[in-house]
Motif scaffolding. Structure first.
Motif, PDB file in Angstrom:
ATOM      1  N   SER A  77       0.977  -1.254  -0.235  1.00 11.09           N
ATOM      2  CA  SER A  77       0.132   0.222  -0.209  1.00 11.09           C
ATOM      3  C   SER A  77       1.094   1.126  -0.007  1.00 11.09           C
ATOM      4  CB  SER A  77      -0.819   0.261   1.009  1.00 11.09           C
ATOM      5  OG  SER A  77      -0.363   0.237   2.885  1.00 11.09           O
ATOM      6  N   VAL A  78       2.074   1.296  -0.145  1.00 13.04           N
ATOM      7  CA  VAL A  78       2.759   2.160   0.298  1.00 13.04           C
ATOM      8  C   VAL A  78       4.257   2.257  -0.233  1.00 13.04           C
ATOM      9  CG1 VAL A  78       4.133   3.793   1.599  1.00 13.04           C
ATOM     10  CG2 VAL A  78       1.880   2.842   3.141  1.00 13.04           C
ATOM     11  N   SER A  79       4.688   3.394  -0.955  1.00 15.77           N
ATOM     12  CA  SER A  79       6.102   3.214  -2.239  1.00 15.77           C
ATOM     13  C   SER A  79       7.189   3.187  -1.107  1.00 15.77           C
ATOM     14  CB  SER A  79       6.008   3.870  -3.236  1.00 15.77           C
ATOM     15  OG  SER A  79       4.614   3.942  -4.255  1.00 15.77           O
ATOM     16  N   CYS A  80       7.775   3.371  -1.231  1.00 18.26           N
ATOM     17  CA  CYS A  80       9.060   3.531  -1.157  1.00 18.26           C
ATOM     18  C   CYS A  80      10.110   3.679  -1.541  1.00 18.26           C
ATOM     19  CB  CYS A  80       9.297   1.356  -0.195  1.00 18.26           C
ATOM     20  SG  CYS A  80      11.160   2.006   0.692  1.00 18.26           S
ATOM     21  N   VAL A  81      11.096   4.415  -1.278  1.00 16.67           N
ATOM     22  CA  VAL A  81      12.782   5.209  -1.121  1.00 16.67           C
ATOM     23  C   VAL A  81      13.721   4.653  -1.036  1.00 16.67           C
ATOM     24  CG1 VAL A  81      13.964   6.142  -3.228  1.00 16.67           C
ATOM     25  CG2 VAL A  81      11.776   6.558  -3.231  1.00 16.67           C
ATOM     26  N   ARG A  82      14.399   3.358  -1.185  1.00 18.72           N
ATOM     27  CA  ARG A  82      15.461   3.405  -0.113  1.00 18.72           C
ATOM     28  C   ARG A  82      16.816   2.415  -0.546  1.00 18.72           C
ATOM     29  NH1 ARG A  82      15.750  -2.417   1.012  1.00 18.72           N
ATOM     30  NH2 ARG A  82      13.886  -3.414  -1.276  1.00 18.72           N
ATOM     31  N   ILE A  83      17.709   2.700  -0.041  1.00 17.56           N
ATOM     32  CA  ILE A  83      19.116   2.053  -0.063  1.00 17.56           C
ATOM     33  C   ILE A  83      19.124  -0.141   0.515  1.00 17.56           C
ATOM     34  CG2 ILE A  83      20.649   3.745  -0.151  1.00 17.56           C
ATOM     35  CD1 ILE A  83      22.108   3.044   2.681  1.00 17.56           C
ATOM     36  N   ASP A  84      19.916  -0.538   0.344  1.00 23.72           N
ATOM     37  CA  ASP A  84      20.069  -1.988   0.942  1.00 23.72           C
ATOM     38  C   ASP A  84      21.034  -1.588   2.135  1.00 23.72           C
ATOM     39  OD1 ASP A  84      20.748  -4.269   1.341  1.00 23.72           O
ATOM     40  OD2 ASP A  84      20.915  -5.393  -0.322  1.00 23.72           O
ATOM     41  N   ASP A  85      19.933  -1.520   3.284  1.00 19.49           N
ATOM     42  CA  ASP A  85      20.880  -1.179   4.457  1.00 19.49           C
ATOM     43  C   ASP A  85      21.535  -2.916   4.495  1.00 19.49           C
ATOM     44  OD1 ASP A  85      19.691   1.284   5.777  1.00 19.49           O
ATOM     45  OD2 ASP A  85      18.579   0.493   4.568  1.00 19.49           O
ATOM     46  N   HIS A  86      21.219  -3.570   4.551  1.00 19.01           N
ATOM     47  CA  HIS A  86      22.020  -4.897   5.025  1.00 19.01           C
ATOM     48  C   HIS A  86      23.297  -5.068   4.246  1.00 19.01           C
ATOM     49  CE1 HIS A  86      23.392  -9.042   5.035  1.00 19.01           C
ATOM     50  NE2 HIS A  86      22.678  -9.048   5.895  1.00 19.01           N
ATOM     51  N   ARG A  87      23.203  -5.020   2.631  1.00 20.68           N
ATOM     52  CA  ARG A  87      24.726  -4.801   1.864  1.00 20.68           C
ATOM     53  C   ARG A  87      25.317  -3.747   2.246  1.00 20.68           C
ATOM     54  NH1 ARG A  87      28.028  -7.955   0.340  1.00 20.68           N
ATOM     55  NH2 ARG A  87      26.686  -9.335  -0.433  1.00 20.68           N
ATOM     56  N   ASN A  90      13.466   0.815  17.380  1.00 18.29           N
ATOM     57  CA  ASN A  90      12.378   0.913  16.465  1.00 18.29           C
ATOM     58  C   ASN A  90      12.603   0.851  14.775  1.00 18.29           C
ATOM     59  OD1 ASN A  90      11.228   0.331  19.294  1.00 18.29           O
ATOM     60  ND2 ASN A  90      11.384   2.983  20.039  1.00 18.29           N
ATOM     61  N   GLN A  91      13.415   1.041  14.710  1.00 21.01           N
ATOM     62  CA  GLN A  91      13.463   1.552  13.063  1.00 21.01           C
ATOM     63  C   GLN A  91      13.892   0.025  12.139  1.00 21.01           C
ATOM     64  OE1 GLN A  91      14.646   5.161  11.625  1.00 21.01           O
ATOM     65  NE2 GLN A  91      14.531   6.610  13.841  1.00 21.01           N
ATOM     66  N   THR A  92      13.104  -0.395  11.409  1.00 18.96           N
ATOM     67  CA  THR A  92      14.246  -1.385  10.668  1.00 18.96           C
ATOM     68  C   THR A  92      15.112  -1.774  10.297  1.00 18.96           C
ATOM     69  OG1 THR A  92      12.243  -1.917   8.859  1.00 18.96           O
ATOM     70  CG2 THR A  92      11.192  -2.627  10.753  1.00 18.96           C
ATOM     71  N   ALA A  93      15.108  -0.365   9.470  1.00 14.31           N
ATOM     72  CA  ALA A  93      16.705   0.152   9.115  1.00 14.31           C
ATOM     73  C   ALA A  93      18.029  -0.311   9.941  1.00 14.31           C
ATOM     74  CB  ALA A  93      17.046   1.399   8.164  1.00 14.31           C
TER      75      ALA A  93
END
Length: 369
Positions: free
Chosen positions: A166-176, A201-204
């Motif tokens: 339901s929500v678009s997202c702009v992100r980087i690959d934090d794990h990588r 509290n943040q998944t990143a």
């Protein structure tokens, strides 16, 4: 009966809306309203405009129409981020994107608002904007996101570790990205690598920590929970975490803080303890905000293109708003590339004089009596 004079124009030149108005004997505003399908135009005038459009071969300027539509589009950017450096990059990108599209950007600060107050603010805001951009940590709030989705307002989150339908997202690959940084330290001979987590509290934050863990395992280095401290993406939390790490009986030779604010705090603590960075302690960060180059030595860090991500979020939101209907809006999971930026805060571990041997610079003797 007088005939309406026809507009005179040069051959091969595009017909203008003023020429259509002159040909039809009406005002340019009336022509615009007819072309855009607005009500409130008399049938006789509507027919005259439509006839003039056909006879002159007028073609509306799609770019101009899109610009006019954008000027009436309000987009809200809501923030509560504790890092002023992160916020600065975010605002630069959002302002750049909205200016390019001629959209109106509404900036709302929700610092200090309790959860119920934020929900009420979301409901009120949903009545006056066409779309919303949510950076961390608000992009992690299910309640806030649900309020906008329920109101039919498209949302684009920035730097969220969660992706939904339901929500678009702009992100980087934090794990990588985190994995790459740890691998960089390992390549410099470090095996005792301290880590300062971000906001729990943040998944990143979780993804970055997992990247740290996985990179250690890949290098054959045992995970040591004593070398991991929790921060909250703030400078002060970085100070406290660094003090705990550097007070260990066997302190780390390198510390990876999961944002630049906390990494800057680590350098401050190291200097206060008489440690040379990077000779006695390597320090690295994450984000590549202005904080990374405002300390000495300048930070090796992960470049997260925050401004470009905010700019891209504006574009995604406008594309969704231009969709013919809500059902045709495409939810986007846009992953942008990160970059490891090498500066002066990392040295090879074998060149160290030893962090554990340089605990604290002797205090200066006072001459005052």
């Amino acid at each position: 009966m007088n005939k309406t004079p026809k507009a005179v124009r040069r051959k091969g030149r595009a017909v203008t809306i003023d020429e259509v108005a002159q040909h039809a004997g009406v005002s340019p505003m009336t022509v615009s309203r007819v072309i855009n399908g607005h009500a409130g135009v008399r049938d006789a005038n509507r027919e005259r405009v439509q006839r003039s459009v056909r006879e002159l071969g007028y073609r509306p300027n799609a770019a101009a129409s899109a610009l006019a539509a954008a000027q009436n589009t309000s987009i809200a950017l809501i923030y509560t981020n504790p890092s002023s450096n992160y916020l600065r990059e975010l605002l630069v990108g959002a302002l750049r994107g909205s200016a390019r599209a001629a959209a109106q950007l509404v900036i709302a600060a929700w610092d200090g608002l309790e959860p119920l107050a934020r929900r009420d603010a979301a409901r009120q805001l949903a009545t006056g904007v066409a779309g919303v951009i949510l950076p961390p940590p608000l992009c992690e709030s299910k309640t806030i996101v649900a309020e906008f989705v329920k109101a039919g307002i498209p949302v684009v989150s920035i730097a969220s570790g969660k992706f939904s339908s339901s929500v678009s997202c702009v992100r980087i690959d934090d794990h990588r990205a985190s994995h790459d940084m740890v691998a960089h330290l390992v390549a410099h001979g470090h095996t005792r690598i301290g880590y300062i987590k971000g906001d729990p509290n943040q998944t990143a934050s979780e993804h970055r920590w997992q990247g740290y863990v996985d990179a250690l395992a890949e290098a054959g280095i045992a995970y040591d929970e004593k070398l991991v401290q929790t921060g909250h993406f703030t400078y002060r939390s970085g100070l406290e975490a660094a003090e705990r790490l550097l007070s260990l009986r066997s302190p780390p030779t390198a510390i990876f803080a999961s944002n630049d604010d906390m990494a800057s705090a680590v350098i401050s603590v190291a200097h206060r303890r008489g440690l040379d960075v990077p000779r006695d302690l390597s320090v690295v960060g994450f984000d590549d905000t202005s904080a990374a180059t405002m300390v000495w030595p300048e930070l090796t860090t992960i470049h997260q293109p925050i401004a470009a991500m905010a700019d891209a979020a504006i574009d995604i939101l406008l594309r969704q708003l231009r969709s013919a209907s809500k059902s045709t809006r495409v939810v986007v999971n846009h992953v942008v590339p990160h970059q490891l930026v090498r500066r002066d805060s990392v040295a090879h571990a074998e060149n160290f004089s030893g962090a554990s041997s340089v605990r604290r610079r002797p205090k200066a003797t006072s001459n005052r009596k």
